[in-house]
Design a protein around this motif. Sequence first.
Motif, PDB file in Angstrom:
ATOM      1  N   LEU A  24      54.719 -38.612  34.351  1.00 55.16           N
ATOM      2  CA  LEU A  24      55.340 -38.062  35.557  1.00 55.16           C
ATOM      3  C   LEU A  24      54.560 -38.500  36.791  1.00 55.16           C
ATOM      4  CD1 LEU A  24      57.439 -36.223  36.924  1.00 55.16           C
ATOM      5  CD2 LEU A  24      55.845 -34.335  36.560  1.00 55.16           C
ATOM      6  N   GLY A  25      53.233 -38.489  36.675  1.00 58.65           N
ATOM      7  CA  GLY A  25      52.407 -38.952  37.782  1.00 58.65           C
ATOM      8  C   GLY A  25      52.643 -40.410  38.112  1.00 58.65           C
ATOM      9  N   LEU A  41      48.755 -37.541  37.594  1.00 58.28           N
ATOM     10  CA  LEU A  41      48.036 -38.524  36.794  1.00 58.28           C
ATOM     11  C   LEU A  41      46.609 -38.047  36.512  1.00 58.28           C
ATOM     12  CD1 LEU A  41      48.292 -41.263  35.432  1.00 58.28           C
ATOM     13  CD2 LEU A  41      47.530 -42.313  37.561  1.00 58.28           C
ATOM     14  N   SER A  42      45.965 -37.483  37.506  1.00 61.40           N
ATOM     15  CA  SER A  42      44.610 -36.960  37.331  1.00 61.40           C
ATOM     16  C   SER A  42      44.577 -35.809  36.333  1.00 61.40           C
ATOM     17  CB  SER A  42      44.046 -36.485  38.667  1.00 61.40           C
ATOM     18  OG  SER A  42      43.953 -37.551  39.562  1.00 61.40           O
ATOM     19  N   ILE A  43      45.558 -34.932  36.398  1.00 64.89           N
ATOM     20  CA  ILE A  43      45.622 -33.803  35.460  1.00 64.89           C
ATOM     21  C   ILE A  43      45.778 -34.314  34.038  1.00 64.89           C
ATOM     22  CG2 ILE A  43      47.035 -31.842  34.726  1.00 64.89           C
ATOM     23  CD1 ILE A  43      47.580 -31.330  37.729  1.00 64.89           C
ATOM     24  N   GLY A  44      46.647 -35.286  33.838  1.00 66.67           N
ATOM     25  CA  GLY A  44      46.845 -35.845  32.499  1.00 66.67           C
ATOM     26  C   GLY A  44      45.586 -36.487  31.939  1.00 66.67           C
ATOM     27  N   VAL A  45      44.884 -37.230  32.776  1.00 68.78           N
ATOM     28  CA  VAL A  45      43.648 -37.877  32.341  1.00 68.78           C
ATOM     29  C   VAL A  45      42.575 -36.826  32.071  1.00 68.78           C
ATOM     30  CG1 VAL A  45      41.782 -39.392  33.093  1.00 68.78           C
ATOM     31  CG2 VAL A  45      44.155 -40.072  33.447  1.00 68.78           C
ATOM     32  N   LEU A  46      42.460 -35.837  32.939  1.00 61.06           N
ATOM     33  CA  LEU A  46      41.452 -34.792  32.758  1.00 61.06           C
ATOM     34  C   LEU A  46      41.682 -33.987  31.484  1.00 61.06           C
ATOM     35  CD1 LEU A  46      40.809 -33.410  36.345  1.00 61.06           C
ATOM     36  CD2 LEU A  46      39.188 -34.529  34.825  1.00 61.06           C
ATOM     37  N   MET A  47      42.923 -33.794  31.091  1.00 64.10           N
ATOM     38  CA  MET A  47      43.196 -33.062  29.855  1.00 64.10           C
ATOM     39  C   MET A  47      42.559 -33.758  28.658  1.00 64.10           C
ATOM     40  SD  MET A  47      47.157 -31.894  30.393  1.00 64.10           S
ATOM     41  CE  MET A  47      47.340 -31.159  28.787  1.00 64.10           C
ATOM     42  N   VAL A  48      42.630 -35.063  28.621  1.00 63.96           N
ATOM     43  CA  VAL A  48      42.064 -35.807  27.501  1.00 63.96           C
ATOM     44  C   VAL A  48      40.545 -35.897  27.621  1.00 63.96           C
ATOM     45  CG1 VAL A  48      42.046 -38.027  26.300  1.00 63.96           C
ATOM     46  CG2 VAL A  48      44.184 -37.109  27.197  1.00 63.96           C
ATOM     47  N   VAL A  49      40.059 -36.156  28.815  1.00 62.53           N
ATOM     48  CA  VAL A  49      38.622 -36.307  29.020  1.00 62.53           C
ATOM     49  C   VAL A  49      37.889 -34.997  28.744  1.00 62.53           C
ATOM     50  CG1 VAL A  49      36.866 -36.743  30.779  1.00 62.53           C
ATOM     51  CG2 VAL A  49      38.850 -38.234  30.611  1.00 62.53           C
TER      52      VAL A  49
END
Length: 81
Positions: A24-25, A41-49
Amino acid sequence: MNLGILDTVSLAATLVFALPIALLGIERLIAGQTLLGGAFLSIGVLMVVLREWVTTPEDVPASAAKKVVGTVAKTDDDEEE
């Protein structure tokens, strides 16, 4: 990075939720909404990190068991060194 079966399943579950948010980002970035797209996009990456870096209460017994097993049982590779 050696992942066990439970770690792999946990990562897959995290990706099920993180990928749609990141996509979506990316879609919002392509549409020209840079602030909103960057946020998603940042939220999606932070979820995995954060799943990889943050230790949860469920991780403590597993890490303790891995240390005990590693000191008690040695593999053939450990004995050769």
